[in-house]
Design a protein around this motif. Structure first.
Motif, PDB file in Angstrom:
ATOM      1  N   GLN A 181       0.829  -1.205   0.000  1.00 33.60           N
ATOM      2  CA  GLN A 181       0.000   0.000   0.000  1.00 33.60           C
ATOM      3  C   GLN A 181       0.867   1.260   0.000  1.00 33.60           C
ATOM      4  O   GLN A 181       0.597   2.218  -0.735  1.00 33.60           O
ATOM      5  CB  GLN A 181      -0.919   0.002   1.228  1.00 33.60           C
ATOM      6  CG  GLN A 181      -1.954   1.127   1.224  1.00 33.60           C
ATOM      7  CD  GLN A 181      -2.928   1.023   0.069  1.00 33.60           C
ATOM      8  OE1 GLN A 181      -3.571  -0.018  -0.097  1.00 33.60           O
ATOM      9  NE2 GLN A 181      -3.034   2.070  -0.734  1.00 33.60           N
ATOM     10  N   GLU A 182       1.907   1.271   0.807  1.00 29.32           N
ATOM     11  CA  GLU A 182       2.797   2.430   0.882  1.00 29.32           C
ATOM     12  C   GLU A 182       3.494   2.671  -0.449  1.00 29.32           C
ATOM     13  O   GLU A 182       3.669   3.819  -0.874  1.00 29.32           O
ATOM     14  CB  GLU A 182       3.827   2.234   1.992  1.00 29.32           C
ATOM     15  CG  GLU A 182       3.248   2.359   3.395  1.00 29.32           C
ATOM     16  CD  GLU A 182       4.306   2.167   4.463  1.00 29.32           C
ATOM     17  OE1 GLU A 182       5.514   2.096   4.100  1.00 29.32           O
ATOM     18  OE2 GLU A 182       3.947   2.076   5.652  1.00 29.32           O
ATOM     19  N   ILE A 215       2.445   1.813  -3.504  1.00 34.35           N
ATOM     20  CA  ILE A 215       1.489   2.320  -4.493  1.00 34.35           C
ATOM     21  C   ILE A 215       1.145   3.774  -4.205  1.00 34.35           C
ATOM     22  O   ILE A 215       1.108   4.630  -5.105  1.00 34.35           O
ATOM     23  CB  ILE A 215       0.216   1.460  -4.512  1.00 34.35           C
ATOM     24  CG1 ILE A 215       0.553   0.009  -4.883  1.00 34.35           C
ATOM     25  CG2 ILE A 215      -0.803   2.044  -5.484  1.00 34.35           C
ATOM     26  CD1 ILE A 215       1.246  -0.155  -6.211  1.00 34.35           C
ATOM     27  N   ASP A 216       0.880   4.093  -2.905  1.00 33.97           N
ATOM     28  CA  ASP A 216       0.564   5.483  -2.527  1.00 33.97           C
ATOM     29  C   ASP A 216       1.728   6.407  -2.867  1.00 33.97           C
ATOM     30  O   ASP A 216       1.516   7.529  -3.347  1.00 33.97           O
ATOM     31  CB  ASP A 216       0.264   5.565  -1.026  1.00 33.97           C
ATOM     32  CG  ASP A 216      -1.062   4.920  -0.664  1.00 33.97           C
ATOM     33  OD1 ASP A 216      -1.854   4.648  -1.582  1.00 33.97           O
ATOM     34  OD2 ASP A 216      -1.298   4.678   0.542  1.00 33.97           O
ATOM     35  N   GLY A 217       2.957   5.919  -2.631  1.00 31.41           N
ATOM     36  CA  GLY A 217       4.132   6.725  -2.938  1.00 31.41           C
ATOM     37  C   GLY A 217       4.277   6.965  -4.430  1.00 31.41           C
ATOM     38  O   GLY A 217       4.625   8.072  -4.862  1.00 31.41           O
ATOM     39  N   MET A 232       1.841   7.022  -6.633  1.00 31.95           N
ATOM     40  CA  MET A 232       0.797   7.969  -7.043  1.00 31.95           C
ATOM     41  C   MET A 232       1.176   9.395  -6.663  1.00 31.95           C
ATOM     42  O   MET A 232       1.024  10.330  -7.453  1.00 31.95           O
ATOM     43  CB  MET A 232      -0.539   7.581  -6.393  1.00 31.95           C
ATOM     44  CG  MET A 232      -1.140   6.289  -6.928  1.00 31.95           C
ATOM     45  SD  MET A 232      -2.586   5.732  -5.969  1.00 31.95           S
ATOM     46  CE  MET A 232      -3.672   7.136  -6.132  1.00 31.95           C
ATOM     47  N   SER A 233       1.683   9.556  -5.450  1.00 33.91           N
ATOM     48  CA  SER A 233       2.081  10.877  -4.989  1.00 33.91           C
ATOM     49  C   SER A 233       3.189  11.453  -5.860  1.00 33.91           C
ATOM     50  O   SER A 233       3.145  12.630  -6.247  1.00 33.91           O
ATOM     51  CB  SER A 233       2.536  10.807  -3.528  1.00 33.91           C
ATOM     52  OG  SER A 233       2.932  12.065  -3.059  1.00 33.91           O
ATOM     53  N   GLN A 280     -11.461  11.179  -6.593  1.00 37.28           N
ATOM     54  CA  GLN A 280     -10.526  10.164  -6.119  1.00 37.28           C
ATOM     55  C   GLN A 280     -10.160   9.201  -7.254  1.00 37.28           C
ATOM     56  O   GLN A 280     -11.043   8.631  -7.896  1.00 37.28           O
ATOM     57  CB  GLN A 280     -11.161   9.375  -4.964  1.00 37.28           C
ATOM     58  CG  GLN A 280     -10.230   8.374  -4.289  1.00 37.28           C
ATOM     59  CD  GLN A 280      -9.119   9.036  -3.507  1.00 37.28           C
ATOM     60  OE1 GLN A 280      -9.235  10.181  -3.111  1.00 37.28           O
ATOM     61  NE2 GLN A 280      -8.039   8.324  -3.293  1.00 37.28           N
TER      62      GLN A 280
END
Length: 442
Positions: free
Chosen positions: A68-69, A71-73, A75-76, A89
């Motif tokens: 999760q981290e 993928i979130d990273g 995207m960011s 979203q």
């Protein structure tokens, strides 16, 4: 990690993000190594649990966190590098999620609609007209007459009581022939038609005269606050002592003092200020519409379909409820959007995005004090539950946004007013009222 563009059509964007199994495994090992010094397990001293055992015990949970981290990273990083701002979203889905197993690369797709680039607007080139209305003597006199009526007194009259009259009486209330606690009073002044007593009571006193006795027969409502009286039939033996007719208070210094002014001249001044403040508020609404109309003609850019669709549905839903006021819930069928709804949605979305961009460029902010005031104003609608409302707002981001949005918009509008070419035009109260009514018609 690899990010590959799969769609770039208008404002629609699509990407495939691949996280190699080796990178994911390295992240898991890194997290386990960070946690190892603090882990205690039976048979091992603190910080001495073997890595293999840690991975067996906690690997699956750490794997999910690391995934999760990552993928979130990704995207960011993408939004920072591309400068894109998603309209809503982003949708993220894992490819082959049902068949994926540990040791495989992680592949996800990300899709969203980007907010459009907002063109610059020359606010100084926008011409606006500010309607100005002075408080005329006739309007001040009318307002004073209304104040006098609200501060009315009652004078004794001959003849029968009518709705609006005050009846001064003694009464004793009885249920099953027995007087009940709280059902008696002496010299009680009751204004007929005020609905301050239970239904049917005041109606039966219409027509009574001073000196008469009247037995008023009523039934307490089923939901009455006192359980021992709820739903019970009662008789109130009333002795009418006086019947008084309403008399408007005199417009003089005494009236002024009732409303906190030193004298009548001071009260007139306060009334004039209040009237002109009301006129100014109405004039601002008219000028705001003119500003929005000018901005709507000034700019043109692509709009995110998802925002348009959501706004059109919201408009259709709102208008449907206005046309069907008897329906208070949302247990109704789907409401179809029309071309009219879509057209209105286009304007709202376009202007909303434009005002948001203008506010960001001008560094407009809603202060904590302004938010607190907005919450207090809203909380007044829930007397006795103000604290619960405050706590609810503090825990609800969506509610905070609903309260912040109109404050932000008004501040952006004021910023635009300052830059625009504004000329004043003195008009009558009737002209201003006509301009306000046109706002509702459009």
């Amino acid at each position: 990690m690899q990010v590959t563009e799969t769609l770039n059509e208008g404002l629609k964007r699509g990407y495939q993000i691949t996280l190699p199994a080796s990178e994911l495994d390295a992240k898991v090992n890194e997290k386990l190594a960070e946690a190892q010094p603090e882990v205690e397990m039976k048979g091992f001293r603190k910080g001495k649990v073997p890595m293999a055992l840690l991975k067996k015990q906690f690997g699956q949970r750490i794997l999910g966190e690391a995934m999760q981290e990552a993928i979130d990273g990704a995207m960011s990083d993408h939004f920072e590098k591309s400068g894109d701002k998603p309209a809503m979203q982003p949708q993220v889905e894992m490819v082959d999620g049902e068949t994926w197993k540990e040791g495989d690369d992680v592949v996800v797709t990300m899709s969203y609609e980007a907010l459009p680039a907002i063109p610059d607007v020359d606010l100084k080139g926008i011409k606006l007209e500010k309607l100005v209305v002075k408080a005329e003597d006739s309007a001040i006199d009318e307002a004073l007459a209304n104040l006098a009526e609200s501060a009315q007194d009652f004078d004794a009259k001959d003849g029968a009581a009518e709705n609006g009259d005050q009846v001064v009486m003694n009464f004793v209330g009885k249920v099953d022939g027995e007087a009940f606690e709280g059902g008696s009073a002496e010299d009680y002044p009751l204004v007929l038609g005020s609905n301050s007593f239970i239904p049917g009571f005041e109606d039966q006193l219409v027509g009574v005269k001073a000196g008469e006795e009247k037995a008023v027969e009523v039934s307490f409502p089923e939901e009455y606050g006192a359980e021992h009286l709820a739903g019970k039939a009662a008789v109130f033996d009333c002795t009418i002592k006086e019947v008084k007719a309403p008399v408007a208070a005199k417009i003089d210094d005494e009236l002024a003092k009732k409303f906190g002014a030193e004298d009548l001249a001071a009260l007139k001044s306060q009334v004039a200020e209040r009237l002109e403040a009301e006129y100014a508020g109405a004039a601002r609404a008219v000028m705001k519409r003119s500003l929005l109309d000018a901005l709507d003609k000034e700019v043109s850019f692509d709009l995110p379909p998802s925002l348009l669709d959501a706004e059109a549905k919201q408009i259709a839903h709102q208008l449907w409820h206005e046309e069907n006021p008897e329906v208070h819930d949302h247990n109704h069928g789907e409401i179809e959007t029309t071309d009219e709804h879509v057209k209105l949605a286009e304007r709202r979305v376009r202007l909303g995005l434009l005002l948001a961009e203008l506010g960001q460029r001008a560094e407009v902010e809603v202060t904590d004090a302004e938010m607190t005031q907005a919450i207090m104003n809203q909380a007044r609608q829930y007397p006795g539950q103000e604290r619960q409302f405050f706590e609810f707002v503090q825990q609800n981001q969506q509610m905070q946004q609903q309260l912040r949005a109109p404050i932000f918009e008004d501040k952006v509008v004021d910023y635009a007013f300052e830059l625009a070419d504004v000329s004043e035009k003195e008009v009558s109260k009737e002209d201003l009222q006509s301009a306000v009514e046109k706002l509702d018609d459009e």
